[in-house]
Motif scaffolding. Structure first.
Motif, PDB file in Angstrom:
ATOM      1  N   GLU A  57       0.836  -1.193   0.000  1.00 17.25           N
ATOM      2  CA  GLU A  57       0.000   0.000   0.000  1.00 17.25           C
ATOM      3  C   GLU A  57       0.873   1.246   0.000  1.00 17.25           C
ATOM      4  O   GLU A  57       1.797   1.366   0.802  1.00 17.25           O
ATOM      5  N   TYR A  58       0.550   2.167  -0.921  1.00 12.68           N
ATOM      6  CA  TYR A  58       1.311   3.421  -0.970  1.00 12.68           C
ATOM      7  C   TYR A  58       0.566   4.511  -0.217  1.00 12.68           C
ATOM      8  O   TYR A  58      -0.633   4.671  -0.368  1.00 12.68           O
ATOM      9  N   VAL A  59       1.290   5.249   0.582  1.00 11.54           N
ATOM     10  CA  VAL A  59       0.761   6.507   1.109  1.00 11.54           C
ATOM     11  C   VAL A  59       1.550   7.593   0.403  1.00 11.54           C
ATOM     12  O   VAL A  59       2.774   7.660   0.511  1.00 11.54           O
ATOM     13  N   VAL A  60       0.817   8.401  -0.368  1.00  8.48           N
ATOM     14  CA  VAL A  60       1.501   9.329  -1.258  1.00  8.48           C
ATOM     15  C   VAL A  60       1.599  10.706  -0.617  1.00  8.48           C
ATOM     16  O   VAL A  60       0.591  11.322  -0.290  1.00  8.48           O
ATOM     17  N   LEU A  61       2.798  11.184  -0.432  1.00  8.28           N
ATOM     18  CA  LEU A  61       3.013  12.526   0.119  1.00  8.28           C
ATOM     19  C   LEU A  61       3.635  13.393  -0.961  1.00  8.28           C
ATOM     20  O   LEU A  61       4.175  12.889  -1.929  1.00  8.28           O
ATOM     21  N   ASP A  62       3.532  14.690  -0.746  1.00  9.37           N
ATOM     22  CA  ASP A  62       3.820  15.624  -1.821  1.00  9.37           C
ATOM     23  C   ASP A  62       5.253  15.539  -2.358  1.00  9.37           C
ATOM     24  O   ASP A  62       5.499  15.720  -3.539  1.00  9.37           O
ATOM     25  N   SER A  63       6.213  15.290  -1.499  1.00  3.78           N
ATOM     26  CA  SER A  63       7.606  15.275  -1.945  1.00  3.78           C
ATOM     27  C   SER A  63       8.441  14.507  -0.936  1.00  3.78           C
ATOM     28  O   SER A  63       7.950  14.103   0.120  1.00  3.78           O
ATOM     29  N   GLY A  64       9.723  14.330  -1.274  1.00  9.33           N
ATOM     30  CA  GLY A  64      10.619  13.652  -0.338  1.00  9.33           C
ATOM     31  C   GLY A  64      10.639  14.355   1.010  1.00  9.33           C
ATOM     32  O   GLY A  64      10.638  13.723   2.068  1.00  9.33           O
ATOM     33  N   GLY A  65      10.636  15.687   0.965  1.00 10.31           N
ATOM     34  CA  GLY A  65      10.634  16.466   2.200  1.00 10.31           C
ATOM     35  C   GLY A  65       9.402  16.167   3.043  1.00 10.31           C
ATOM     36  O   GLY A  65       9.480  16.080   4.273  1.00 10.31           O
ATOM     37  N   ASP A  66       8.271  15.986   2.371  1.00 10.25           N
ATOM     38  CA  ASP A  66       7.040  15.693   3.112  1.00 10.25           C
ATOM     39  C   ASP A  66       7.058  14.311   3.741  1.00 10.25           C
ATOM     40  O   ASP A  66       6.515  14.104   4.820  1.00 10.25           O
ATOM     41  N   ILE A  67       7.658  13.363   3.023  1.00  8.46           N
ATOM     42  CA  ILE A  67       7.755  12.010   3.575  1.00  8.46           C
ATOM     43  C   ILE A  67       8.514  12.076   4.894  1.00  8.46           C
ATOM     44  O   ILE A  67       8.094  11.542   5.922  1.00  8.46           O
ATOM     45  N   LEU A  68       9.615  12.799   4.826  1.00  3.90           N
ATOM     46  CA  LEU A  68      10.468  12.920   5.997  1.00  3.90           C
ATOM     47  C   LEU A  68       9.727  13.625   7.132  1.00  3.90           C
ATOM     48  O   LEU A  68       9.786  13.212   8.295  1.00  3.90           O
ATOM     49  N   GLN A  69       9.012  14.681   6.754  1.00  2.00           N
ATOM     50  CA  GLN A  69       8.327  15.428   7.799  1.00  2.00           C
ATOM     51  C   GLN A  69       7.221  14.598   8.441  1.00  2.00           C
ATOM     52  O   GLN A  69       7.037  14.617   9.659  1.00  2.00           O
TER      53      GLN A  69
END
Lengths: 334, 561, 204
Positions: A57-69
């Motif tokens: 399952e993917y949880v899609v976040l806006d960018s790499g920075g968002d994933i980290l945040q």
């Protein structure tokens, strides 16, 4: 149409009722260009589920920075088992969160321009930052960064902002890797060639470059591959620079609080196989992290092959980024 | 003889608590959310030295530039908006008037990336207009820099200002208009007696709204600003939060932004509170203004044509850019078409509830403003604007930290997206409804009080008939804003199921430029459709009033059938 | 009985304080006399609850009305103009007086039609107030007041500006209403109104 809308409403409403997760679900935090319909995501999901007896399952976040945040905010209660889509610019910050676990998988199969030995991060693709130009507007592009910096004002380029965008930060590091202490002056020399500095790659590429506002834009050396393979046009090409090109490596990592570590390791292992990697070249428009042999699309042979790979150690980047940004700001703000 | 005393127990929802309670809850939660968002950030880090604000040259520049561009953009947007509104009020029979109105409504809700693409196609370095002008004249125009920022802000905001101002001008009571018409007032005196009093009520609110929008502008400022010299506070906040993970600094900057915009709102709201006390005798007749003739008429027509071109050309550029992609999708069908259809349904599944929620919230908050005394009124005005002043990324972070425990999975996110979209639309919707809702004159209010037409009955019989059109327009704005939203939905971990704007970004991220342009055009079409549909009640008014009577008869008879 | 005792009122930032004391019985009409600005309308607004007195009491059937909101007072006002909701038709305007949410029984609806017919306006149910003459508007307003059936009727120049025929008709309606035991409080410049309707006078 009606059936569609019913499934849609069910799609929205059902998970509300059954929000608990099955035992065999691997949750991957990633960004849109990976998970999108045209990205590698769907193909990877199918291939992995075929062999793992689990749900990916993917949880899609806006960018790499968002994933980290998101990871930082969630801390130990995070749902993520794997984060996929960090890069060499964000991975040090991610390391400092202490939320990532060693992958402990073999990295011999990697095929990167640099030697990669990292206990936390597994690369899944890579590429060079490069300036893509419109051959119709600009038949003779600069042959080096130096030539671009000293180009007459008529040559206008679009870049992205290092404060908000990955390629933007890439250019900052590129300049730093080439010019070191002189980077500030060189930015000043370059500034009259910069038409504008956009927030994101998409803003610049779609709104400006595709409208013909400038003949050259900061992008990736692999960008023309898509135009050649899918759009069937050779119009857009990357300019090869003598000083070499800065490298970007995209990575994935295991999340420490995950209760599915074994499954997650399987996924990271799977990541370095052809079943995963064959989706990378044309769907993520980057180089695969392993040697795909004949499976690498033919257009990739027609891309620029920089002689010199520029790369600054991520730990140094993390440490110096703020002062380098200040240097850039001071050079750019009169 | 009827029971005495009577009345207050008869009308549903007429208890004062109903008029204050829900609005108070909404206004309160907005403030709480903001404070929680900031507190959550500060909890993770602590506030840095406040002195950094004036010691750091970069931050100083950023704050100065932000205020300067916002002030300039606001002033120009208001002037242009007022000119448009006056011209439209003077020329009720201008050909293409309703088309122009739809265009005006559209510009605000367009996603930035689409609008900028259109603007660049016309006014850019190689835009149509620039090429034509530079070919025939010696004028040289450079879009990138303050020029472009202000141009884009005016493109977004002048039509909004014009739309609300026009509504105010049209709500001038008929007797006053009749007198002006009879006396043949023109020029300064007409402005003094008729237009200024109408405009004065809404102008401060619009000014605050537009200022806040320009102040917090982000992608436009960066794309068209030319370089880091054009940086707004919002960019600095984004930078601190996403790239440097410096939560303390992000919170500090967000507080500065909140303080500046909040001060503007408080100041404006103080001046804009005067209620409308004049009897509104009739609201449907068209009384011709005495100044719509002759040379003025030509001047107005010229102005309106220019405005129409200013708005229409970028939209035409979007049309041209997108047509090949959209045609390909339509002709080829297959997954692209299915994706687009599903994304469309998904978008509406979020946008319609979001629109309804924003309209309902706005009404409740305005009821609070009407009944709750000046302090509550001020509170409610500022509270509705708060979602605009706090960067969505801060609000999103706060909300996430607050709801994390109860937030099961990403699909729940879609409901949350609708909720937040509704809240984000609140400032616009409130401005649209404020004027018409306050339009109840004293004679009518007294009559209604005496007859006990209170609570729900008052709403049904006094407000609803007058508010139908403004409500429909407000609903269109609420829905449209949500439909074009990318920021909020990007915050809440969208599953692999995109809305139309998310689809657009996904296509961009995968180099599908032609497809993306097609999707942009499709989005534009959907927005146009939303505004056209919600504006329909305006055209059918005559018919409807007859229907209403029929319905009344049926109702009365049915009770004893 | 309506009993007003030492009712005082002063507009903010003015010197003049008005003071009212009077009583009216069932079936009686009291005329309030005085030049313009002598406080006639103010008194009627105080009785209706649109203004709040500084001191004094208003009693109806020995019940204190001072603290009741306008909708709980047993009164109906009829002004010289602005008596109707301009955006609602005649039937709705009258109907809202009978039930504030317009939930009307068939009898009530018939009563409206009969009432309209009795003032010569049969079939006017779905007309809008804007389409009516001044006399017709006032007839509709009075009809609403009568059908609303409250014990006290507050009349503020109700017939001023109407033609002779309308005046006659409205006066006879008011007389009938009075005969039914209602209390009328009349502020009028018109000597004829006072002569025909009033049983007692209050001079301001």
């Amino acid at each position: 149409m009606l059936r569609h809308s019913l499934t849609l409403f069910a799609g929205i409403a059902l998970p509300l009722l059954a929000s608990g997760q099955g035992n065999n679900t691997l949750t991957v935090y990633t960004h849109p260009s990976f998970a999108a319909e045209w990205g590698p995501g769907p193909g990877v999901k199918e291939a992995f589920e075929h062999q793992c007896d689990c749900t990916l399952e993917y949880v899609v976040l806006d960018s790499g920075g968002d994933i980290l945040q998101r990871l930082r905010l969630e801390g130990n209660s995070t749902d993520a088992d794997v984060v996929l889509g960090l890069d060499t610019g964000t991975m040090e910050t991610a390391r400092q969160t202490g939320l990532l676990a060693p992958h402990s998988i073999a990295l011999e199969s990697l095929d990167l321009p640099i030697d990669w030995q990292d206990s936390l991060f597994v690369p899944y693709d890579w590429g060079y930052f490069a300036f893509v130009y419109d051959t119709e507007q600009l038949p003779n592009p600069p042959k080096s960064l130096e030539e671009l910096v000293n180009a007459p004002e008529e040559l206008q380029i679009i870049i992205q902002d290092p404060r908000t965008s990955t390629p933007g930060l890439g250019l900052l590091l590129w300049m730093k890797a080439v010019y070191g202490e002189q980077a500030g002056e060189k930015w000043q020399a370059l500034s009259d060639n910069i038409l504008t500095t956009t927030k994101s790659w998409s803003d610049g590429y779609f709104s400006l470059f595709m409208n013909g506002e400038a003949p050259m834009i900061l992008s990736y050396s692999t960008s023309p591959a898509y135009h050649m393979a899918v759009d069937k046009t050779d119009r857009y090409q990357a300019a090869e620079f003598d000083e070499g090109h800065y490298l970007q490596v995209e990575v994935a990592a295991l999340v420490e609080p995950s209760e599915q570590k074994a499954l997650a390791r399987d996924f990271l292992q799977f990541m370095l196989t052809a079943d995963f990697q064959r989706h990378i070249p044309l769907k993520n428009v980057m180089y695969p992290a392993i040697d795909l042999g004949d499976e690498l699309p033919e257009v990739f042979d027609r891309l620029i092959q920089p002689d010199n790979t520029l790369f600054i150690d991520p730990a140094t980047v993390a440490e110096k980024r703020k002062s380098w940004l200040d240097e850039w700001l001071n050079a750019m703000i009169p | 003889m009827r029971q005495f005393p009577f009345g207050s127990t008869q009308a549903p929802l007429s208890h004062p608590g109903w008029q204050i309670g829900p609005g108070l809850i909404i206004a309160g939660s907005l403030l709480a959310l903001t404070i929680a968002g900031l507190a959550a950030l500060l909890w993770q880090a602590h506030l840095p030295e406040v002195a950094e604000l004036w010691q750091n040259r970069y931050l100083g520049n950023v704050i100065r530039f932000t205020i300067w561009q916002a002030t300039l953009s606001t002033a120009l947007s208001l002037v242009l908006g007022l000119l448009i509104a006056l011209a439209l009020a003077r020329q009720p029979r201008f050909r293409g008037r309703s088309l122009l109105l739809r265009m005006m409504e559209l510009s605000l809700v367009l996603p930035t990336i689409v609008a900028v693409s259109g603007l660049v196609g016309v006014y850019g370095r190689h835009g149509w207009l620039t090429s034509v002008v530079e070919h025939w004249t010696t004028v040289r125009w450079n879009l990138y820099g303050l020029n472009g920022i202000v141009l884009a802000h005016v493109f977004f905001n002048a039509p909004l200002a014009g739309r609300i101002l026009l509504q105010a001008l049209e709500s001038v009571p008929a007797p006053r208009r009749r007198v002006a018409s009879q006396l043949g007032l023109t020029g300064w005196w007409l402005w003094r007696t008729l237009d200024w009093p109408a405009v004065r009520r809404v102008l401060p609110g619009i000014a605050a709204l537009v200022f806040t929008l320009c102040f917090t502008s982000f992608a436009i400022v960066m794309t068209l600003g030319g370089g880091p010299a054009s940086t707004t506070l919002e960019v600095a906040i984004y930078q601190s939060l996403r790239f440097e993970f410096d939560f303390g600094r992000a919170a500090l900057l967000a507080i500065v932004q909140l303080a500046i915009c909040g001060a503007i709102w408080l100041f404006m709201v103080r001046r804009g509170l005067s209620a409308n006390l004049s009897p509104q005798r009739s609201f449907s007749e068209t009384i011709r203004r005495p100044d719509g003739q002759g040379i003025t008429r030509l001047r107005d027509a010229a102005l309106l044509v220019c405005i129409a071109l200013f708005l229409l050309l970028p939209l035409a550029a979007i049309l041209l850019q997108g047509l090949p992609g959209l045609v390909t999708v339509a002709v080829d069908g297959g997954t692209s078409l299915a994706d687009l259809a599903e994304a469309t349904l998904r978008s509406f599944a979020i946008a319609l509830p979001a629109g309804a929620f924003s309209v309902l919230s706005a009404l409740l908050v305005l009821a609070l403003a009407g009944r709750g005394g000046p302090h509550l009124a001020r509170l409610s005005s500022v509270a509705t604007a708060v979602p605009l002043m706090v960067p969505p990324i801060v609000l999103g972070t706060g909300l996430f930290l607050l709801l994390r425990r109860s937030l099961g999975h990403s699909s729940q996110g879609l409901a949350l997206v609708a909720l937040i979209n509704g809240l984000m639309a609140l400032p616009f919707v409130t401005q649209l409804l404020k004027g018409p809702l306050a339009g109840l004159d004293q004679a009518t209010a007294q009559q209604a009080d005496q007859l006990g037409v209170l609570g729900w009955y008052r709403w049904r019989w006094l407000h609803w008939p007058r508010l139908k059109r403004p409500l429909a327009l407000a609903m269109a704005y609420g829905t449209g804003l949500s439909l074009g939203d990318f920021g909020v939905i990007a915050l809440f971990g969208t599953p692999g199921q995109p809305t139309v704007p998310v689809l657009l970004y996904q296509q961009l991220g995968s180099y599908r430029m032609e497809l993306a342009a097609g999707t942009a055009l499709w989005l534009l079409t959907l927005l146009l459709l939303v505004f056209a549909t919600f504006n329909l009640p305006g055209y059918r008014k005559r018919k409807q009033s007859r229907h209403q009577n029929d319905a009344l008869n049926t109702l009365a008879e049915a009770r004893h059938a | 009985m309506l009993d007003v005792k030492n009712l005082t009122f002063r507009y903010p930032d003015t010197e003049t304080t008005w003071r009212f004391t009077f009583q009216v019985d069932h079936g009686q009409c009291i005329a309030i006399n005085g030049p313009s600005g002598s406080g006639k309308s103010t008194l009627l607004n105080l009785l209706a609850g649109f203004l709040t007195p500084e001191s004094g009491t208003i009693h109806w059937q020995s019940r204190l009305l001072n603290d009741l909101p306008p909708w709980d007072r047993p009164v109906t006002s009829l002004f010289q103009e602005h008596n109707l909701f301009e955006h609602l038709d005649v039937q709705t305007n009258i109907g809202l007086g009978m039930h504030p949410g317009l939930k009307l029984s068939a009898e009530q609806k018939q009563a409206i039609s009969r009432g309209l017919a009795s003032v010569g306006m049969a079939g006017f149910e779905s007309r809008m107030p804007g389409d009516l003459s001044g006399g017709q508007r006032q007839r509709v307003a009075l009809l609403r007041a009568l059908l609303r059936d409250q014990p006290i009727l507050l009349l503020d120049e109700p017939l001023t500006g109407l033609d002779a025929e309308a005046c006659t008709q409205l006066r006879s309606l008011l007389l009938r209403h009075k005969a039914a035991g209602k209390v009328l409080v009349l502020a009028s410049h018109d000597a004829e109104d006072r002569k025909i309707l009033a049983d007692k006078q209050l001079n301001l």
